[in-house]
Structures are given as C-alpha cells and as structure tokens.
Enzyme design. Structure first.
Site, short mmCIF file in Angstrom:
data_model
loop_
_atom_site.label_atom_id
_atom_site.label_comp_id
_atom_site.label_asym_id
_atom_site.label_seq_id
_atom_site.Cartn_x
_atom_site.Cartn_y
_atom_site.Cartn_z
N SER A 147 -8.65 0.21 7.44
CA SER A 147 -8.54 -0.81 8.47
C SER A 147 -7.09 -1.06 8.85
O SER A 147 -6.81 -1.94 9.64
CB SER A 147 -9.19 -2.11 7.99
OG SER A 147 -8.50 -2.58 6.85
N GLU B 215 -10.25 -13.73 -2.37
CA GLU B 215 -10.80 -13.03 -1.21
C GLU B 215 -11.27 -14.03 -0.16
O GLU B 215 -11.40 -15.23 -0.44
CB GLU B 215 -11.93 -12.08 -1.63
CG GLU B 215 -13.13 -12.77 -2.20
CD GLU B 215 -14.16 -11.79 -2.73
OE1 GLU B 215 -14.05 -10.58 -2.51
OE2 GLU B 215 -15.10 -12.28 -3.37
N GLY C 40 -16.35 -13.27 2.98
CA GLY C 40 -16.74 -12.00 2.37
C GLY C 40 -16.47 -12.03 0.89
O GLY C 40 -15.60 -11.34 0.38
N SER D 124 1.08 -9.76 -0.22
CA SER D 124 0.73 -8.34 -0.15
C SER D 124 1.17 -7.60 1.10
O SER D 124 1.38 -6.39 1.05
CB SER D 124 -0.77 -8.19 -0.36
OG SER D 124 -1.49 -8.97 0.56
N LYS E 222 0.80 -1.23 0.00
CA LYS E 222 0.00 0.00 0.00
C LYS E 222 0.83 1.27 0.00
O LYS E 222 0.35 2.33 -0.36
CB LYS E 222 -0.97 -0.01 1.18
CG LYS E 222 -2.12 -0.97 0.96
CD LYS E 222 -3.43 -0.35 1.36
CE LYS E 222 -4.61 -1.22 1.02
NZ LYS E 222 -4.53 -2.57 1.60
N ASP F 110 -17.87 -10.83 -1.72
CA ASP F 110 -18.60 -9.84 -2.54
C ASP F 110 -17.96 -9.65 -3.90
O ASP F 110 -18.64 -9.45 -4.90
CB ASP F 110 -18.66 -8.50 -1.81
CG ASP F 110 -17.27 -7.94 -1.56
OD1 ASP F 110 -16.58 -8.51 -0.69
OD2 ASP F 110 -16.87 -6.98 -2.23
C1 LIG Z 1 -5.28 -3.59 1.37
C2 LIG Z 1 -4.69 -4.92 1.33
C3 LIG Z 1 -5.13 -5.88 0.40
C4 LIG Z 1 -6.26 -5.66 -0.54
O1 LIG Z 1 -6.03 -4.58 -1.41
P1 LIG Z 1 -7.24 -3.90 -2.20
O2 LIG Z 1 -6.59 -2.90 -3.06
O3 LIG Z 1 -8.16 -3.29 -1.18
O4 LIG Z 1 -7.93 -4.98 -2.93
C5 LIG Z 1 -4.46 -7.09 0.37
N1 LIG Z 1 -3.46 -7.38 1.22
C6 LIG Z 1 -3.03 -6.50 2.14
C7 LIG Z 1 -1.91 -6.88 3.04
C8 LIG Z 1 -3.62 -5.23 2.22
O5 LIG Z 1 -3.19 -4.36 3.12
#
Ligand SMILES: *Cc1c(COP(=O)(O)O)cnc(C)c1O
Length: 315
Positions: free
Chosen positions: A77, A203, A207, A303, A52, A209
């Site tokens: 979050s 996902e 959830g 991620s 992010k 969706d």
């Molecule tokens: C935010 C996040 C996601 C999902 O990213 P989106 O862009 O909301 O789909 C996945 N893994 C981690 C660790 C995140 O912080």
C-alpha cells in the site's frame, strides 16, 4: 523459520552506513501531558520516509546473484513499495511493485521516482498476493512480502535496537501494527535488550484484526478497513509475525481516526514533526488512555512521515 536477536544484529550490520541512524525526539510538553518520559525514534526521517527501508534493504542485500538478475517484486500500500524500490536501486537490481489504485498519489510518484515499475490493482476487489505471484511466475523475480518474511522482520527490529542503545533501558515499548513486521522485530530486539519491558502494538480501531488475533490465539482475517492509517490497512497478521507477537507482546490496543488526527496535530504543532497517520498510532493510544505510561520510560517508533496532501491539510 523464526527470527532471532542475532538476525537483528546481522541486519543492523548490513544496513549500517546506508540507512539513516534516525534521531530521537523528546518533549517536556508530551511528558507533562502523559506523565511518562517518552523517547520517539523518528523513522519519519528515515530514507524514503519510513522504517520499511530497514527491512527492504536487509532482504535484498541477501539476494543470490541469480535473484539479483531477475529482480524483486513487492505488493504494498505504499511504504514497503518505496522501500523496496529504493533498496533495489541502491543495490542495483530491478523492482516491480504491485500497488493499489487508491494508494496516496505521493507514494505512487515516489515509488516510480526510485525507478520501479508500478502495476496497479483495485484493493477492494482484487487479491494483491495472487497478482504478485502471477507476475513472478510470468517474468521471474523474487517476491518480498511487506511483513511476513524473516529478513523483513529482522530489519525492522533494528530501529528499536538503535533507540535502546541510545537512551538506555525502557519500561514500555510501543509501535504501530499492520501485518506485524515492525512489532515482531521490535519485540525480538526489545526482549533481548530490555527483557522486562512491556511491549504494545497499536492498530486502527476500524481494523483491529491484530487485537482479536492476539486475544483469541488464532489469526483473524478482516475486510480492508476504512481508516486514514493506510500503513495499517492489512487484513491479517502473518504466519511468522503472529507467533513472535504472541510470545513477546504484552497487548494490542487501538485508536480511532479522530484520535490519530489529534496525535498528528500534537506532533506537528507541539513537536514540529510531520508523521503519517499510521505513525501517530502509538501516541494516540497513550493520549486515549489505552496505554498507561505514568512514571515510565517509554520508547515509541514514529514509524513514518509520508502524509498525503489531503491529510496534511489538517482539518
Ligand atoms: C508498514 C507500516 C506500518 C506497519 O508495519 P507492519 O510491519 O506491517 O506491522 C506502520 N507504520 C508505517 C508508517 C508503515 O509504513
């Protein structure tokens, strides 16, 4: 207001030398178990511990001088909050972060640690977007949403760009899926660099969706899902992310919390890397048989790595 490959390339230039160019992990053990050749882009080693930072830095670095004066507001979050807080600090602007009361304590502490002002809310009863907008109206500032923003999407696309540049052509690309910023950015970059690759989002089963939206052709909104994958507790895909996902993504699949824990254990014990629950979704979906990787070269975005103490005491 869509996002192009050129936008991802421009984001890549903006974050160069600031974001880490994270390592690529491989493991013969995981290749033997899955029958594929897996390349893990270790965004758990990114600054603040998740991809992010890429989108946040790309977004704030395009602020006008007037926007830099009034600062940035985010509702998140956790990881988006830390990303905005750190990017704001590095770029010299003020950050106000609206966070759920039950966000992992380490994420709250880290966000404050980057110098942001934190405003708490109850995610089961209050609407975070309304709170963010109210703060913006009262004190000024630019709201940067966690996923549904072109600069966020373009920034998130830079991780897979680096992976493909490093390891070459991929047959399958897999990311976790919350609101779809990561998946949409990944899809745009993958489509440009490896047009034949299949692209999957994963996902939490609690959830799904995104899966329902993808299959029905309309954005489905759900109640806050109860899952350990707190980075994917989003209620719906975005108006910008959804059409990109519809255009480029092959399918959206799911994994349960138990399957996520199993993948986290594998990553920790076998690959010696700590990944947060949301970051383990792609591997969980390979292990549970929802994505067949046999004989394929597979790119996976790990991620993030911001695990709470409770989860890391692996049960
Ligand atoms: C935010 C996040 C996601 C999902 O990213 P989106 O862009 O909301 O789909 C996945 N893994 C981690 C660790 C995140 O912080």
């Amino acid at each position: 207001m869509s996002v192009t490959w050129q936008d991802v390339q421009a984001a890549s230039d903006r974050i160069a030398g600031v974001a880490h160019r994270t390592p690529v992990l491989t493991s013969t053990t995981v290749d033997d178990r899955t029958g594929g050749q897996l390349f893990f882009k270790a965004e758990n080693y990114q600054r603040m511990g998740a991809f992010k930072f890429r989108g946040a830095y790309n977004a704030i670095s395009q602020f006008t001088p007037a926007q830099m004066q009034t600062g940035v507001i985010a509702f998140s979050s956790g990881n988006h909050a830390q990303a905005i807080a750190l990017a704001a600090q590095l770029l010299g602007t003020k950050a106000t972060i609206v966070m759920p009361q039950d966000a992992p304590p380490n994420k709250l502490a880290a966000t404050r640690g980057y110098g942001a002002e934190v405003v708490l809310y109850d995610r089961y009863s209050q609407d975070r977007e309304a709170i963010g907008d109210r703060i913006a109206a009262e004190q000024g500032g630019t709201v940067i949403p966690p996923y549904d923003h072109p600069h966020i999407i373009a920034g998130q696309g830079t991780a897979i760009k680096e992976l493909i540049e490093e390891v070459g052509e991929l047959d399958i690309v897999i990311t976790s899926l919350g609101g779809g910023g990561l998946l949409a950015g990944t899809a745009i970059a993958t489509h440009a660099l490896c047009p034949a690759a299949s692209i999957f989002g994963v996902e939490p089963a609690a959830g799904n969706d995104g899966q329902r939206s993808f299959r029905s052709g309309e954005i489905v909104t759900i109640q806050t899902p109860k899952t350990i994958a707190d980075g994917a507790q989003t209620l719906h895909l975005g108006n910008i992310t959804f059409p990109i996902i519809q255009e480029h993504v092959t399918d959206i699949v799911t994994a349960t919390d138990d399957e996520i824990l199993d993948a986290m254990r594998f990553l920790a014990y076998r690959m010696k890397t700590v990944v947060e629950p949301t970051g383990a979704l792609p591997l969980a979906a390979i292990f549970n048989g929802q994505i067949d990787v046999r004989g394929k070269r597979v790119g996976i975005i790990l991620s993030g790595g911001n695990v709470s103490d409770k989860i890391l005491a692996i049960n």
